[in-house]
Design an enzyme around this catalytic site. Structure first.
Site, mmCIF file in Angstrom:
data_model
loop_
_atom_site.group_PDB
_atom_site.id
_atom_site.type_symbol
_atom_site.label_atom_id
_atom_site.label_comp_id
_atom_site.label_asym_id
_atom_site.label_seq_id
_atom_site.Cartn_x
_atom_site.Cartn_y
_atom_site.Cartn_z
ATOM 1 N N PRO A 1 0.814 -1.220 0.000
ATOM 2 C CA PRO A 1 0.000 0.000 0.000
ATOM 3 C C PRO A 1 0.850 1.273 0.000
ATOM 4 C CG PRO A 1 -0.234 -1.201 2.086
ATOM 5 C CD PRO A 1 0.586 -2.065 1.177
ATOM 6 N N GLU B 1 2.025 -7.290 8.680
ATOM 7 C CA GLU B 1 2.064 -5.832 8.837
ATOM 8 C C GLU B 1 3.119 -5.161 7.971
ATOM 9 O OE1 GLU B 1 0.963 -7.732 11.207
ATOM 10 O OE2 GLU B 1 -0.935 -6.678 11.410
ATOM 11 N N ARG C 1 -4.634 -8.611 -20.279
ATOM 12 C CA ARG C 1 -5.616 -8.247 -21.315
ATOM 13 C C ARG C 1 -5.041 -7.310 -22.375
ATOM 14 N NH1 ARG C 1 -8.282 -3.872 -20.356
ATOM 15 N NH2 ARG C 1 -10.177 -4.469 -21.457
ATOM 16 N N ASP D 1 -11.009 1.411 -23.864
ATOM 17 C CA ASP D 1 -11.150 1.280 -22.421
ATOM 18 C C ASP D 1 -11.114 2.622 -21.723
ATOM 19 O OD1 ASP D 1 -11.117 -1.441 -22.439
ATOM 20 O OD2 ASP D 1 -9.015 -1.646 -21.866
HETATM 21 N N1 ADE Z 1 -1.000 -4.956 0.067
HETATM 22 C C1 ADE Z 1 -1.898 -4.531 0.977
HETATM 23 N N2 ADE Z 1 -2.614 -3.512 0.507
HETATM 24 C C2 ADE Z 1 -2.171 -3.276 -0.760
HETATM 25 C C3 ADE Z 1 -2.515 -2.340 -1.763
HETATM 26 N N3 ADE Z 1 -3.460 -1.423 -1.584
HETATM 27 N N4 ADE Z 1 -1.844 -2.396 -2.922
HETATM 28 C C4 ADE Z 1 -0.860 -3.299 -3.122
HETATM 29 N N5 ADE Z 1 -0.499 -4.197 -2.204
HETATM 30 C C5 ADE Z 1 -1.133 -4.195 -1.030
#
Ligand code: ADE
Length: 247
Positions: free
Chosen positions: A91, A118, A156, A171
């Protein structure tokens, strides 16, 4: 194109990769998806892949050694180029966009590392991964679903994976705008009619209508995309008029 996925949950990939476009692309030999269980590279007798965080705090952190060893083994086993991209799904990564997907689709091989728990020891991002990708501003329980998103979006775009290559050119995002609304039969459904122009057979008119609907949707839902979209003066005027109507 070959995806080399490092994960501690390889079975998570079974369902999504065995259906639809991805399954067909694999059957046709357009893509290969190789799953590698990071746990097989753990060296202690408990085969542990995580440990407590230095500095304290909640949760566990994925250890660096099994991940580094897995990448080394995959690279030599599959005879990968030294500069094969290594993407860590996290993330904290760069938000995935259609531009990044298009760039990824030009590679012969991609290594995808799925983080869990985590976090992943910082040295994986610092010294091993060549890029970090996030699939959105929300936290998943691991990188597996994110890796599947990458695999799907990239696959794709590979010629032959989708019925016709033109169908990916319209797209959402490929044009820099959201896609226009689409309709199919019946022309009248529960009192609601398909826009008449789509039944007219006039292709120039249909193209014009679609472009305007793309602009309308984008202006109303994702005005941020307009900044980098390629609009004519007339189209800008149309968008501005729409925005004034909204105010
Ligand atoms: N792992 C946990 N959340 C994630 C996200 N939003 N994007 C990529 N990998 C992740």
């Amino acid at each position: 194109m070959r995806f080399h996925v490092l994960t501690i949950f390889p079975a998570m990939f079974d369902g999504p990769l065995s259906e639809s476009i991805i399954a067909r692309a694999v059957e046709r030999g357009l893509v290969e998806i190789h799953l590698h269980d990071i746990r097989e590279y753990a060296t202690d007798r408990h085969r542990s892949v995580d440990d407590y965080p230095y500095g304290g705090g909640y949760g566990m952190v994925m250890k660096p050694e099994p991940i580094f060893d897995a990448v080394r083994s995959v690279k030599s086993g599959a005879d990968l180029a030294d500069d094969t991209p290594i993407t860590l799904l996290t993330p904290q990564g760069t938000p995935l966009t259609q531009r990044i997907v298009e760039q990824m689709a030009t590679n012969e091989d991609i290594i995808l590392i799925c983080g869990r728990y985590e976090g992943v020891d910082g040295r994986v991002a610092e010294n091993l991964a060549t890029c970090e990708i996030s699939v959105g501003d929300y936290v998943l329980s691991g990188g597996e679903l994110a890796a599947m998103i990458v695999i799907d979006a990239v696959t794709r775009l590979i010629p032959g994976a989708v019925g016709s290559i033109e169908s990916t050119q319209d797209d959402t995002f490929s044009t820099g705008l959201l896609q226009f609304p689409q309709y199919t039969r019946p022309a009248l459904h529960e009192g609601s009619e398909v826009p008449e122009v789509l039944l007219s057979g006039n292709h120039a008119e249909i193209e014009r209508w679609r472009r305007r609907e793309s602009l309308r949707r984008t202006a109303l839902r994702r005005p941020d995309l307009l900044e980098s979209a390629d609009l004519s003066v007339e189209e800008w005027e149309f968008v501005e008029a729409l925005c004034e109507e909204q105010d």
